[in-house]
Design a protein around this motif. Structure first.
Motif, mmCIF file in Angstrom:
data_model
loop_
_atom_site.group_PDB
_atom_site.id
_atom_site.type_symbol
_atom_site.label_atom_id
_atom_site.label_comp_id
_atom_site.label_asym_id
_atom_site.label_seq_id
_atom_site.Cartn_x
_atom_site.Cartn_y
_atom_site.Cartn_z
ATOM 1 N N GLU A 290 39.487 17.474 63.566
ATOM 2 C CA GLU A 290 39.676 18.218 64.621
ATOM 3 C C GLU A 290 40.326 19.652 64.179
ATOM 4 N N ILE A 291 39.786 20.693 65.188
ATOM 5 C CA ILE A 291 40.179 22.058 65.008
ATOM 6 C C ILE A 291 40.221 22.661 66.447
ATOM 7 N N SER A 292 41.338 23.525 66.657
ATOM 8 C CA SER A 292 41.345 24.181 67.845
ATOM 9 C C SER A 292 40.186 25.242 67.868
ATOM 10 N N ILE A 293 39.962 25.537 69.202
ATOM 11 C CA ILE A 293 38.693 26.667 69.639
ATOM 12 C C ILE A 293 39.331 27.715 69.084
ATOM 13 N N GLY A 294 40.753 28.237 69.361
ATOM 14 C CA GLY A 294 41.280 29.400 68.790
ATOM 15 C C GLY A 294 41.163 29.692 67.364
ATOM 16 N N ALA A 295 41.199 28.396 66.557
ATOM 17 C CA ALA A 295 40.756 28.310 64.983
ATOM 18 C C ALA A 295 39.709 28.709 64.584
ATOM 19 N N VAL A 296 38.753 28.128 65.269
ATOM 20 C CA VAL A 296 37.255 28.368 65.229
ATOM 21 C C VAL A 296 37.141 29.678 65.424
ATOM 22 N N ALA A 297 37.412 30.599 66.262
ATOM 23 C CA ALA A 297 37.278 31.957 66.704
ATOM 24 C C ALA A 297 37.888 32.708 65.320
ATOM 25 N N GLU A 298 38.946 32.593 64.981
ATOM 26 C CA GLU A 298 39.426 32.955 63.668
ATOM 27 C C GLU A 298 38.545 32.732 62.418
ATOM 28 N N THR A 299 38.056 31.562 62.239
ATOM 29 C CA THR A 299 37.030 31.341 61.207
ATOM 30 C C THR A 299 35.895 32.051 61.230
ATOM 31 N N VAL A 300 35.366 32.233 62.504
ATOM 32 C CA VAL A 300 33.995 32.734 62.633
ATOM 33 C C VAL A 300 34.457 34.492 62.256
ATOM 34 N N ALA A 301 35.573 34.960 62.853
ATOM 35 C CA ALA A 301 35.789 36.264 62.669
ATOM 36 C C ALA A 301 35.856 36.626 61.232
ATOM 37 N N SER A 302 36.563 35.673 60.278
ATOM 38 C CA SER A 302 36.579 35.758 58.911
ATOM 39 C C SER A 302 35.412 35.802 58.154
ATOM 40 N N LEU A 303 34.385 35.003 58.618
ATOM 41 C CA LEU A 303 33.234 34.745 57.797
ATOM 42 C C LEU A 303 32.372 35.915 58.265
ATOM 43 N N ILE A 304 32.356 36.367 59.602
ATOM 44 C CA ILE A 304 31.870 37.869 59.717
ATOM 45 C C ILE A 304 32.179 38.932 59.020
ATOM 46 N N GLY A 305 33.640 39.050 58.816
ATOM 47 C CA GLY A 305 34.382 40.104 58.173
ATOM 48 C C GLY A 305 34.878 41.108 59.176
ATOM 49 N N LYS A 306 35.314 40.729 60.039
ATOM 50 C CA LYS A 306 35.713 41.663 61.251
ATOM 51 C C LYS A 306 36.988 40.849 61.962
ATOM 52 N N GLU A 307 37.941 41.995 62.256
ATOM 53 C CA GLU A 307 38.898 41.607 63.397
ATOM 54 C C GLU A 307 38.621 41.642 64.422
ATOM 55 N N ILE A 308 39.061 40.472 65.438
ATOM 56 C CA ILE A 308 38.655 40.572 66.741
ATOM 57 C C ILE A 308 39.946 40.080 67.586
ATOM 58 N N LYS A 309 39.794 40.449 68.756
ATOM 59 C CA LYS A 309 40.947 39.944 69.578
ATOM 60 C C LYS A 309 40.520 38.968 70.668
ATOM 61 N N VAL A 310 41.172 37.766 70.796
ATOM 62 C CA VAL A 310 40.799 36.718 71.494
ATOM 63 C C VAL A 310 41.303 36.917 72.836
ATOM 64 N N VAL A 311 40.684 36.886 73.904
ATOM 65 C CA VAL A 311 41.290 37.167 75.259
ATOM 66 C C VAL A 311 40.949 35.874 76.084
ATOM 67 N N THR A 312 41.859 35.392 77.020
ATOM 68 C CA THR A 312 41.494 34.282 77.792
ATOM 69 C C THR A 312 41.340 35.066 79.296
ATOM 70 N N ASP A 313 40.048 34.304 79.759
ATOM 71 C CA ASP A 313 39.719 34.623 81.093
ATOM 72 C C ASP A 313 39.906 33.340 81.798
ATOM 73 N N SER A 314 40.793 33.577 82.911
ATOM 74 C CA SER A 314 41.054 32.257 83.731
ATOM 75 C C SER A 314 39.747 31.909 84.502
ATOM 76 N N GLY A 315 38.819 32.636 84.658
ATOM 77 C CA GLY A 315 37.555 32.114 85.182
ATOM 78 C C GLY A 315 36.729 31.150 84.230
ATOM 79 N N ARG A 316 37.062 30.895 83.085
ATOM 80 C CA ARG A 316 36.293 30.206 82.237
ATOM 81 C C ARG A 316 37.310 28.921 81.872
ATOM 82 N N LEU A 317 38.450 28.753 82.610
ATOM 83 C CA LEU A 317 39.216 27.653 82.404
ATOM 84 C C LEU A 317 38.821 26.423 83.439
ATOM 85 N N ARG A 318 38.629 25.245 82.975
ATOM 86 C CA ARG A 318 38.616 23.970 83.757
ATOM 87 C C ARG A 318 39.693 23.800 84.556
ATOM 88 N N PRO A 319 39.553 23.096 85.773
ATOM 89 C CA PRO A 319 40.469 22.623 86.515
ATOM 90 C C PRO A 319 41.566 22.026 85.694
#
Length: 329
Positions: free
Chosen positions: A248-277
């Motif tokens: 298991e891996i968190s979605i946040g950790a997946v985002a960090e891994t993708v950024a590392s593989l791309i070789g880029k620093e990114i900012k992760v932003v939470t959008d309340s409209g994308r949250l499930r109930p």
């Protein structure tokens, strides 16, 4: 099993996993009938991206899973049915629960009735790890309680139970494959890994819903291999088989891994409209794949970082197919 000229039907063949399975079966020499939902554009979905030599072995049949006559016609004279067709978007199921239930439950019923009446040799029915809901214990084995935490997951529980009933009531040779989260080339931007990759490749921030939740990811090639093994094994009839990585891996950790593989620093932003109930969010999924190892001799061959690298490479070449600023439900 020798798949050469074996007649198979794949429902949902125009989708992500369906297109990969169709391509693989064509490569094995099977005579593949691909059931795709009708549209006026004659658009076969992701089957249009198959290599020409594979696409030439595929007969595309258009229809609607809710149309019993269309399904019966598609099932006629086939040896094996891979039933993948369904409405799979969880956010869409909140908006249109009736359509989700009708397509996923009634569609499955139509497939199983047609397979029973045609004497099909094997039906592989596709479930989802979403039927487990938030893990009550980990890793999750096939005996874990089923929890309808969204209309989508409830519809898949219903379809799974219809499959079980047709095995028990009518002795239809059905096996249920239960994939955990799958990723890879051609996946829709409604899924989280393509969402992360497309945004990370094109902008400096990645907008997501919940990032603390954990998932168990399987590269699509590994899942396709599991589908074929489930179809081939007589030991899977009447069984449900989890397919996942046992990691298991968190979605946040997946985002960090993708950024590392791309070789880029990114900012992760939470959008309340994308949250499930709140009560609908699945907090944790972690697959126990012991049954797949025992019944199929299957285990994942592609580590997450390798699979992500391959997926990123594909998306780099196909960014024109995706809109990074548009949230796909």
């Amino acid at each position: 099993m020798d798949w050469t000229d074996r007649k198979v039907l794949v429902t949902g063949a125009g989708g992500f996993v369906g297109s990969h399975l169709t391509e693989h079966l064509a490569g094995l020499g099977a005579d593949v009938r691909a059931f795709v939902r009708y549209n006026s554009r004659n658009d076969p979905g992701l089957l249009r991206l198959l290599p020409n030599e594979r696409r030439e072995r595929v007969q595309v049949v258009m229809g609607d899973l809710k149309d019993a006559d269309a399904v019966r016609s598609a099932v006629r004279d086939v040896d094996v049915v891979f039933h993948l067709g369904s409405l799979i978007a969880i956010p869409y199921s909140y908006i249109h629960p009736r359509e989700t239930v009708e397509t996923n439950v009634l569609g499955a019923l139509n497939v199983f009735e047609a397979a029973r009446d045609a004497g099909v040799g094997k039906v592989v029915h596709t479930s989802t790890s979403e039927v487990y809901g938030t893990a009550r214990y980990v890793p999750i084995d096939e005996n874990h309680p089923l929890q309808g935490q969204s209309p989508y997951s409830a519809s898949k529980i219903g379809a799974d139970k219809v499959a079980e009933s047709f095995y028990r009531s009518f002795d239809v040779p059905i096996a249920t494959i239960r994939p955990f989260n799958t990723y890879g080339p051609r996946q829709s931007a409604r899924a989280v890994i393509p969402t992360i990759i497309v945004q990370a490749l094109t902008q400096e921030k990645v907008v997501l819903g919940a990032t603390h939740t954990t998932r168990d990811y399987t590269f699509v090639d590994d899942l396709v291999r599991a589908f074929v093994l489930v179809a081939e094994s007589p030991r899977t009839v009447g069984e449900t088989v989890n397919v996942g990585s046992n990691y298991e891996i968190s979605i946040g950790a997946v985002a960090e891994t993708v950024a590392s593989l791309i070789g880029k620093e990114i900012k992760v932003v939470t959008d309340s409209g994308r949250l499930r109930p709140e009560k609908s969010e699945v907090e944790r999924l972690w697959c126990d794949n012991a049954r797949a190892r025992d019944l199929l001799g299957w285990s994942p061959a592609v580590p997450l970082n390798d699979g992500l690298s391959r997926t990123i490479a594909w998306f780099r070449e196909h960014l024109d197919l995706y809109g990074p600023g548009h949230y796909v439900t």
